[in-house]
Design a protein around this motif. Structure first.
Motif, PDB file in Angstrom:
ATOM      1  N   ARG A 117       0.854  -1.199   0.000  1.00  0.00           N
ATOM      2  CA  ARG A 117       0.000   0.000   0.000  1.00  0.00           C
ATOM      3  C   ARG A 117       0.883   1.240   0.000  1.00  0.00           C
ATOM      4  O   ARG A 117       2.072   1.190   0.298  1.00  0.00           O
ATOM      5  CB  ARG A 117      -0.934   0.010   1.212  1.00  0.00           C
ATOM      6  CG  ARG A 117      -0.241   0.162   2.572  1.00  0.00           C
ATOM      7  CD  ARG A 117      -1.237   0.604   3.649  1.00  0.00           C
ATOM      8  NE  ARG A 117      -0.629   0.590   4.988  1.00  0.00           N
ATOM      9  CZ  ARG A 117       0.077   1.597   5.520  1.00  0.00           C
ATOM     10  NH1 ARG A 117       0.349   2.686   4.809  1.00  0.00           N
ATOM     11  NH2 ARG A 117       0.582   1.496   6.736  1.00  0.00           N
ATOM     12  N   ASN A 130       0.812   5.479   1.511  1.00  0.00           N
ATOM     13  CA  ASN A 130       0.713   5.981   2.887  1.00  0.00           C
ATOM     14  C   ASN A 130      -0.667   5.807   3.526  1.00  0.00           C
ATOM     15  O   ASN A 130      -0.768   5.536   4.717  1.00  0.00           O
ATOM     16  CB  ASN A 130       1.112   7.456   2.933  1.00  0.00           C
ATOM     17  CG  ASN A 130       2.617   7.614   3.071  1.00  0.00           C
ATOM     18  OD1 ASN A 130       3.364   6.647   2.866  1.00  0.00           O
ATOM     19  ND2 ASN A 130       3.072   8.793   3.420  1.00  0.00           N
ATOM     20  N   ALA A 144      -4.047   4.124   4.742  1.00  0.00           N
ATOM     21  CA  ALA A 144      -4.370   2.765   5.162  1.00  0.00           C
ATOM     22  C   ALA A 144      -5.177   2.020   4.108  1.00  0.00           C
ATOM     23  O   ALA A 144      -5.044   0.815   3.933  1.00  0.00           O
ATOM     24  CB  ALA A 144      -5.140   2.802   6.483  1.00  0.00           C
ATOM     25  N   ILE A 168      -0.477  -3.156   7.891  1.00  0.00           N
ATOM     26  CA  ILE A 168      -0.646  -3.540   6.492  1.00  0.00           C
ATOM     27  C   ILE A 168      -1.416  -4.862   6.497  1.00  0.00           C
ATOM     28  O   ILE A 168      -1.352  -5.617   7.473  1.00  0.00           O
ATOM     29  CB  ILE A 168       0.751  -3.605   5.816  1.00  0.00           C
ATOM     30  CG1 ILE A 168       0.673  -3.661   4.310  1.00  0.00           C
ATOM     31  CG2 ILE A 168       1.596  -4.732   6.377  1.00  0.00           C
ATOM     32  CD1 ILE A 168       1.993  -3.300   3.617  1.00  0.00           C
ATOM     33  N   SER A 199       5.599   8.796   7.813  1.00  0.00           N
ATOM     34  CA  SER A 199       4.141   8.846   7.654  1.00  0.00           C
ATOM     35  C   SER A 199       3.527   7.509   7.247  1.00  0.00           C
ATOM     36  O   SER A 199       2.341   7.294   7.428  1.00  0.00           O
ATOM     37  CB  SER A 199       3.790   9.928   6.633  1.00  0.00           C
ATOM     38  OG  SER A 199       4.506   9.694   5.423  1.00  0.00           O
ATOM     39  N   TRP A 200       4.325   6.584   6.709  1.00  0.00           N
ATOM     40  CA  TRP A 200       3.745   5.311   6.262  1.00  0.00           C
ATOM     41  C   TRP A 200       3.187   4.508   7.439  1.00  0.00           C
ATOM     42  O   TRP A 200       2.142   3.867   7.331  1.00  0.00           O
ATOM     43  CB  TRP A 200       4.804   4.479   5.514  1.00  0.00           C
ATOM     44  CG  TRP A 200       4.192   3.270   4.873  1.00  0.00           C
ATOM     45  CD1 TRP A 200       3.660   3.192   3.611  1.00  0.00           C
ATOM     46  CD2 TRP A 200       4.011   1.978   5.459  1.00  0.00           C
ATOM     47  NE1 TRP A 200       3.164   1.929   3.393  1.00  0.00           N
ATOM     48  CE2 TRP A 200       3.366   1.168   4.499  1.00  0.00           C
ATOM     49  CE3 TRP A 200       4.332   1.429   6.700  1.00  0.00           C
ATOM     50  CZ2 TRP A 200       3.036  -0.168   4.741  1.00  0.00           C
ATOM     51  CZ3 TRP A 200       3.994   0.104   6.958  1.00  0.00           C
ATOM     52  CH2 TRP A 200       3.361  -0.687   5.982  1.00  0.00           C
ATOM     53  N   TYR A 201       3.877   4.590   8.595  1.00  0.00           N
ATOM     54  CA  TYR A 201       3.461   3.778   9.733  1.00  0.00           C
ATOM     55  C   TYR A 201       2.276   4.394  10.457  1.00  0.00           C
ATOM     56  O   TYR A 201       2.319   5.556  10.859  1.00  0.00           O
ATOM     57  CB  TYR A 201       4.627   3.564  10.704  1.00  0.00           C
ATOM     58  CG  TYR A 201       5.564   2.492  10.224  1.00  0.00           C
ATOM     59  CD1 TYR A 201       5.372   1.166  10.588  1.00  0.00           C
ATOM     60  CD2 TYR A 201       6.619   2.792   9.367  1.00  0.00           C
ATOM     61  CE1 TYR A 201       6.209   0.169  10.115  1.00  0.00           C
ATOM     62  CE2 TYR A 201       7.457   1.805   8.889  1.00  0.00           C
ATOM     63  CZ  TYR A 201       7.248   0.491   9.265  1.00  0.00           C
ATOM     64  OH  TYR A 201       8.070  -0.488   8.798  1.00  0.00           O
ATOM     65  N   LEU A 202       1.239   3.630  10.651  1.00  0.00           N
ATOM     66  CA  LEU A 202       0.032   4.095  11.326  1.00  0.00           C
ATOM     67  C   LEU A 202       0.099   3.758  12.799  1.00  0.00           C
ATOM     68  O   LEU A 202      -0.509   4.423  13.629  1.00  0.00           O
ATOM     69  CB  LEU A 202      -1.184   3.431  10.685  1.00  0.00           C
ATOM     70  CG  LEU A 202      -1.257   3.639   9.160  1.00  0.00           C
ATOM     71  CD1 LEU A 202      -2.239   2.684   8.528  1.00  0.00           C
ATOM     72  CD2 LEU A 202      -1.616   5.081   8.843  1.00  0.00           C
TER      73      LEU A 202
END
Lengths: 287, 287
Positions: free
Chosen positions: A166, A168, A170, A193, B264-267
């Motif tokens: 994916r 950025n 969700a 992810i 920013s990719w990591y939530l």
């Protein structure tokens, strides 16, 4: 004399193996026929490379929408002729169409994430603590983690796990880009992810792919990657595999043998096994 | 408008990177020159394959007798023309002379094990717990573990670790068979086998070797394995590498960035990093 004694001991120990298997290999070999489950061909994908075939077992219980979407893509031949366009050492091999130009037909380009599901009654808990989750174990044949307080369960990122690339956001993935873990378990990806399954045969074809040293392991020209001849849904003719049931006594014994290795080579048992270092035995189904 | 704002934000963030690096890559790039150490060529081995060169950094502080013995073997050309005779998926690539017929010259065939050393004053402890050891961290640039009560420190089996093959007896190895870890960290081997260093360049050549599916990943005929053209001691001309100091501020920032990814990719930041998932940055030395 010392050698002769050792030799006798070996024979005695060999004779007793059927009754008291010690090593992981012995435990797997001694497992009863009803401790194995047939891998459902309808839940598999077959990726054909020039080197051979990679078999992926899907996890529809954890990611039903993504699995359904990927099955749609595959039925349309979406991945055929694309490449494994990313091979980052000690991380992932990833395939699909990074340009997002190929027609996705009846499938969807993006989906809401499927990072967690609810509590699962058949969660088989590992005895050891895990640094990334309150509890870890196995569900439906897959390595999983859970948070009992939150009532959440999720697949763990282990070697051979298969997930959905994916961007950025969700909800920016849908299955048109997939990856398999080829290195140390990247557990920091858990719940970040969507995982959709794991490689159950032919993993050594993905792990031995030449690495790209470019940023992120992406080949600057995807055509440099290994070509995917096709990805198809498995059927009864093409998939004749069985997996050791994770709720079987032999699997419990296997976990214990990995926690504390009792074969003579080990001088100091670890007293612990990483969730991702428990083997999930798979073999050709006996005719 | 939304896009324009995002673009402005990106520029601002780019301009600020020097002051406030966020991602692991940014932190490594922002490290000061004096946070890097030159890799001592005298502590390296160069393994030349048809595919390229693998550089191993030795750990004489942890295994002085084995390192000395291996350097003797290498100086005699012991490994030249032998093969990587074992490649077990998700475990190790191993090389040497499994027949033990090749002349070892001035070296020793076997040595007492070097599984642990005493307490180390410069142990840089990781903040997170570890399931295999009371404490883990870094010593002398290597991932290590320790038991403060026992006053013992040892190298940890991580991806790219290099160790000394042995038979069942603790003192049955000496360095004429070596292995590198090519999969998930097999920490159960810690304190069971002597580690002598780690691969610091060219790891992707070992990890991409074709796997053997025979028991233990051994090729039944060692000649099937990849041929080693030579293994030599490194020198100032051949080894121009530098490694980020593990006691530097940038390395601490890197650990924190891996524990809790803030890009920013990591939530959902993991709040933990495995000892074996902390990168040990190495780069070509700047002329």
């Amino acid at each position: 004399m010392k050698n002769a004694s050792a030799w006798l001991l070996l024979l005695a120990s060999g004779a007793a193996h059927g009754a008291n298997p010690v090593t992981p290999t012995e435990i797997i070999e001694a497992a009863r026929a009803d401790e194995w489950r047939a891998v459902d061909p309808a839940r598999t994908l077959l990726m054909t490379l020039a080197q051979g075939t990679v078999v992926i077992e899907l996890a529809p219980r954890f990611a039903p929408r993504h699995v359904g979407n990927i099955q749609k893509l595959v039925s349309q031949g979406y991945f055929d002729g694309l490449t494994i366009n990313r091979v980052q050492d000690n991380f992932v091999a990833q395939w699909g169409d990074p340009s997002a130009k190929r027609d996705i037909g009846l499938a969807k380009r993006t989906l809401a994430p499927e990072f967690t599901i609810g509590a699962q009654k058949d969660f088989q808990r590992l005895p050891d603590p895990d640094p990334f989750a309150p509890e870890v174990g196995f569900v439906d044949g897959f390595a999983a983690a859970r948070d009992p307080k939150a009532g959440q369960t999720w697949l763990a990122h282990c070697y051979a796990s298969v997930g959905v690339g994916r961007d950025n956001a969700a909800d920016s993935g849908g299955g048109s880009e997939l990856y398999a873990v080829i290195g140390h378990a990247p557990r920091q990806l858990d719940r970040n992810i969507t995982l959709v399954g794991r490689v159950i045969a032919g993993m050594e074809l993905l792990s031995a792919l030449p690495r790209s040293l470019e940023p992120g392991g992406f080949f600057s020209d995807p055509a440099q990657g290994t070509r995917i001849q096709s990805i198809r849904r498995g059927d009864a003719k093409s998939v004749k595999l069985e997996a050791l049931k994770t709720d079987s006594a032999s699997f419990k014994a296997l976990i214990e043998a990995r926690r504390n290795r009792r074969d003579s080579w080990y001088l100091r048992p670890a007293g612990h096994v990483d969730l991702c270092n428990v083997p999930l035995p798979v073999r050709a189904r006996k005719p």
